[in-house]
Design an enzyme around this catalytic site. Structure first.
Site, mmCIF file in Angstrom:
data_model
loop_
_atom_site.group_PDB
_atom_site.id
_atom_site.type_symbol
_atom_site.label_atom_id
_atom_site.label_comp_id
_atom_site.label_asym_id
_atom_site.label_seq_id
_atom_site.Cartn_x
_atom_site.Cartn_y
_atom_site.Cartn_z
ATOM 1 N N GLU A 41 0.843 -1.209 0.000
ATOM 2 C CA GLU A 41 0.000 0.000 0.000
ATOM 3 C C GLU A 41 0.876 1.256 0.000
ATOM 4 O OE1 GLU A 41 -1.198 2.781 3.210
ATOM 5 O OE2 GLU A 41 -2.139 0.880 3.794
ATOM 6 N N GLU A 100 10.962 3.013 2.152
ATOM 7 C CA GLU A 100 9.574 2.876 2.599
ATOM 8 C C GLU A 100 9.419 1.811 3.673
ATOM 9 O OE1 GLU A 100 6.149 4.832 2.806
ATOM 10 O OE2 GLU A 100 7.902 5.387 1.637
#
Length: 970
Positions: free
Chosen positions: A72, A143
């Site tokens: 996501e 990330e």
């Protein structure tokens, strides 16, 4: 009360929609089998889209916990068509929008909104998430750090800790058991040790699960349905369809080993909580019959005869909620959560006995049709007269609904119980039995009594089995209190007609002014709903005069709410909200909801104020509650602590929470009894009444309040002297000065540090406001991208506007577990230096584009009465009274030149600017504490080190208050 249904036919299928909804809907299925709901709203200023993918954390591969959540995050980076990193978020932000996503157990949802004139390109960028995302190797590690930072933020949150403990105590081979968010360990360290490449697994997961046939898209646009359909067909048909089946996870998460258990857990914060849950039949299979909604309504009721009323009267509980918690198509939990007092903690067994007694009452009385009908009528009115909300919020729920419900119920979900079926409700009542419960009991009093630790959050706990016979003993030992079903709800509105307002005022008007009060009035000319908004601010000079007074006023407002609860709870159930709370200058009363019976509730509240008495037993409970709240201040997130210190430094007449906590320790019921008459003895009431109310009704409400409080032979209140009208004033920082405040984080267990870098700019002025707002718009995404995405300083990274009583500024807010506040502060300064050249080099085209985006944001219409009323109330409360603010600032924006923005930046914002006034609040977590001394030594000169906040505040000049600028004449 029955309300007629309103259906809209889309693609041959009927969709139930609210009677008051004039939007158009259409369902289409693309060639790749992507199901789409199109919504056309010609009145909207913002367009939005939400994509729900039917896969979530339950599908995480073994040994890669958090992979769905990590994916996501990764989809936001870049795509083959738009390869510039972070360009999607940059485009959305610079065109007045926002974007977000979440990962649930069986769904991942992506969504955004944007100014209407930029929707086409934003939607195309969004579509590329699902067509050809890049997921570059370079971005992968960065990330993972962002996911880890997000997890770090949650480690000391009791909500996250207890939820994971509940999951931990379930079947290991059921996905409910998993750790879903992921961290550095699960996404990098462990996979690397096993020779697993996380990025390869990420791409594999995407290719395996992201198939068009298990996605659902909602697109909310301004254009006609035909034009929106054309956009969607062009942009989304390239999403690959690999004909996946929606993953299902049959079976129950809890076996017999995980039922009939009592778990004692040690929370981070002060306070005691008791949670009881039962595995039940998922209501989704009977959503028209709404068994769990019916039971939640009764078990969670707060009126006389309810479980909560009994526990409150006994002094054992301060809050109770009940309803279906986590659920899927295959399993569900019905949960009852109770906030306990210290005395309640000591009587846990009797409390559980009373809970099972109430459940037995429901089993014995059977399912009542009149209660179901009442609940159905309330839900139906709520659905058909629902307020418009921002498009993005509206469509996120619909996209999720599309996975679960038949097309006709996409808009309503399970919020409209329509079929009375006692057998189905009774089945769930019977499932709330003493043979399949789970009890989770949280208290710091269990320190030293636990022998286990949950592995992901390290929550200490113990576990014991509890038999049905033990529960029966607790039931027999429960106090003999008269539990009964609620009375019929007299607050359900029956008159939903719209008033024909003679006034077509587009802004509030000063309708009435006396020595006792001032009434601003605004009829509803926009929303056509049978609702009203009432705000009454009781300005009491004594309320904020000292830490003692502030605490006493707080306790007074809480006692008022406490005394009203069993009566006014019915109003809240029926859609009429009320609240009494502290305000800057005293306390305020808010009522919002259906106007039909609002006056009855208002008069009851005012009557309670006029006849206020202190009940010692309730005072003791409220004092205990407030004391725990203050004690828990030290467990707040570090960035919240930094923002608190910033407010304490800037705002006059505010008191440190430590002093207020000290006041509490000596407080007795008689102190409140003596204080309240003095508090009310001098009062001025600022009133705002808006919505479906005629002007004579509004005047009559205020006159009634004056009669009760001021016009009695022995009046409770007298008007303020002119010298007593209060003003909120803000510290005026010195031009060219830098101020620093260094402080330990108040929770030694928290490794996170935080920085608030605040720049004070100006006193409310249209021309200055727009320059500051334009700077904020241009710099917002650059700040997020540089400090979070590139430098990975922390998950919480924001640039936000700040307005303290009409004094405007901007603040950088960063929380980090990897770097200390001194380093972060230097990175903010570096960011501003780099931004300087970007601003100078900005093309005229980009400048105009940003101005247009800001104009669009400003001209965005209010969605509902609450939103409109809050806007006007801020103007009234601050004394600025600029009801035409939006139009005036748009007019100023249209005249603005690029050089003016550059000059503004050079003068007030940039590093070394002659008129810059900056304040750095540095809060040090445990792992950066050792850096504080050297950081203090390295602060640049000239600067001011704030050692004593209150002493500093007293030594500084204050900005003038808008409340002191004269009063408008009638």
């Amino acid at each position: 009360m029955a309300v007629e249904k309103s259906n809209t036919t889309v693609g041959g299928v009927e969709i139930l929609k609210p009677r008051t909804d004039n939007r158009e809907y259409r369902m289409i299925v693309l060639k790749n089998l992507l199901q789409v709901l199109l919504i056309s709203d010609p009145d909207t200023d913002k367009c939005a889209a939400s994509m729900s993918v039917s896969v979530g954390s339950f599908s995480d591969p073994q040994g890669l916990e958090g992979l769905a959540h990590f994916l996501e995050h990764m989809l936001f980076y870049a795509s083959e068509k738009y390869p510039e990193e972070d360009s999607y978020s940059k485009y959305i932000t610079e065109h007045g929008g926002s974007t977000n996503a979440y990962t649930a157990s069986e769904e991942t949802n992506y969504h955004f909104d944007v100014n209407a004139d930029c929707f086409d390109e934003a939607l195309d960028r969004f579509a590329q998430f699902f067509i050809k995302p890049l997921m570059s190797a370079d971005a992968t590690m960065r990330e993972i750090k962002a996911v880890d930072s997000e997890n770090q933020k949650n480690l000391l949150s009791d909500g996250w800790r207890i939820r994971q403990l509940q999951k931990h105590l379930s079947k290991e081979d059921h996905p409910y058991h998993k750790f879903s968010t992921g961290n550095m360990d699960t996404l990098h360290v462990r996979p690397q040790a096993k020779g697993v490449d996380t990025r390869s697994e990420l791409i594999k997961f995407y290719e395996e699960h992201y198939s068009a046939n298990i996605m659902h898209l909602v697109v909310y646009g301004k254009e006609s349905l035909d034009k929106i359909q054309d956009l969607v067909e062009r942009m989304f048909q390239e999403i690959q369809n690999t004909n996946k089946v929606v993953p299902r996870f049959p079976g129950q998460p809890c076996t017999a080993d995980h039922l009939q258990i009592l778990v004692k857990a040690i929370p981070i914060k002060q306070g005691h909580k008791l949670g009881v849950s039962w595995p039940v039949t998922p209501s989704i299979h009977h959503y028209d019959e709404a068994p769990s909604q019916y039971l939640g309504h009764l078990i969670g009721h707060e009126g006389e005869g309810s479980l909560f009323h009994a526990l409150k009267t006994l002094g054992w509980a301060t809050g109770l909620s009940a309803g279906e918690g986590e659920w899927t198509l295959d399993y569900s939990f019905f949960k009852v959560s109770i906030d306990l007092t210290d005395a309640g903690h000591e009587h846990m067994q009797e409390i559980l006995g009373l809970l099972f007694n109430y459940i037995q009452l429901l089993q014995q009385t059977g399912v009542c049709q009149w209660i179901f009908d009442e609940l159905s009528a309330i839900c139906e009115t709520k659905f058909h007269y629902q307020d418009k909300i921002p498009p993005m919020s509206y469509i996120v729920d619909i996209a999720s609904n599309m996975q679960i419900y038949p097309t006709k119920d996409w808009l309503v979900g399970s919020s409209l119980p329509t079929k009375f079926n006692p057998a189905i409700v009774q089945k769930v009542v019977d499932e709330l039995s003493p043979s399949n419960f789970r009890i989770f009991w949280e208290s710091q009093k269990f320190e030293g009594q636990t022998d286990k630790a949950e592995p992901w959050y390290n929550t200490a706990y113990s576990l014991e089995k509890i038999t049905s016979s033990t529960i029966q003993e607790w039931v027999q030992s429960a106090p003999d209190v008269h539990l009964h079903l609620p009375a019929p709800n007299v607050f359900i509105p029956t008159d939903l007609s719209l008033k024909d307002a003679d006034d077509k005022e587009t802004v509030p008007v000063l309708l009435r002014k006396t020595p006792f009060s001032r009434l601003w009035y605004k009829p509803d000319t926009m929303f056509s709903k049978p609702k009203a908004y009432v705000k009454m601010d009781f300005n009491c000079p004594l309320a904020v005069s000292s830490p003692d007074a502030a605490v006493l006023t707080d306790i007074f407002t809480r006692l008022l709410m406490d005394y009203l609860n069993e009566y006014a709870y019915y109003a809240q159930v029926a859609g009429l909200y009320y609240g009494v709370s502290l305000s800057d200058n005293g306390f305020e009363l808010t009522l919002l909801g259906y106007n039909h019976k609002l006056r009855i509730l208002l008069e009851t509240v005012v009557g309670k104020i006029a006849n206020f008495e202190v009940k010692p037993d309730r005072f003791a409970v409220i004092k205990e509650t407030v004391t725990k709240e203050y004690q828990n201040y030290k467990f707040r997130q570090p960035y919240h602590q930094a923002m608190y210190y910033c407010s304490l430094i800037l705002q006059d007449q505010t008191w440190p929470w430590t002093e207020e906590l000290d006041v509490l320790s000596h407080l007795e019921a008689e102190d409140v009894a003596k204080f309240v008459p003095m508090l009310l003895s001098r009062t001025f009431i600022e009133c705002y009444i808006a919505g479906n109310v005629e002007n004579n009704e509004a005047e009559s409400m205020v006159k009634h309040i004056e009669d009760v409080l001021f016009n009695d032979p022995k009046p409770i209140c007298r008007p303020l002297f002119p010298s007593q009208h209060l003003t909120n004033r803000v510290v005026k920082l010195g031009e060219g000065m830098k101020y620093f405040y260094h402080q330990d984080g108040s929770n030694p267990s928290d490794e996170n540090s935080a920085l608030v870098h605040y720049i004070q700019v100006h006193r409310d002025d249209f021309s200055m406001n727009i320059k500051l707002q334009l700077f904020g718009l241009v710099a917002k995404q650059a700040t997020f991208h540089q400090l979070r995405t590139v430098e990975q300083l922390g998950y919480i990274t924001a640039l936000a506007q700040r307005n303290d009583s009409g004094i405007y500024g901007v603040q950088f807010i960063i929380q980090s577990s990897v770097k200390g506040p001194g380093h972060i502060d230097s990175r903010v300064e570096s960011l501003l230096k780099n931004f300087e050249s970007k601003l100078y080099e900005m093309s005229n085209e980009d400048f105009k584009s940003n101005v247009t985006a800001l104009i669009d944001m400003k001209l965005e219409k209010h969605k509902n009465l609450k939103e409109e009323s809050r806007f006007y109330w801020r103007e009234i409360q601050s004394g600025t009274l600029k009801f035409n603010r939006k139009e005036a600032e748009v007019s100023a924006l249209k005249q603005l030149q690029k050089q003016e923005l550059i000059d503004f930046f050079d003068e007030y914002i940039k590093v070394g600017a002659a008129r810059k006034k900056s304040l750095s609040i540095r809060v040090y977590g445990s792992q950066h504490l050792k850096e504080m001394a050297s950081d203090k030594d390295e602060v640049p000169s000239p600067s001011v080190e704030i050692e004593d906040i209150v002493g500093f505040r007293k030594s500084q000049p204050l900005h003038g208050s808008f409340r002191g600028c004269g009063q408008p004449k009638l």
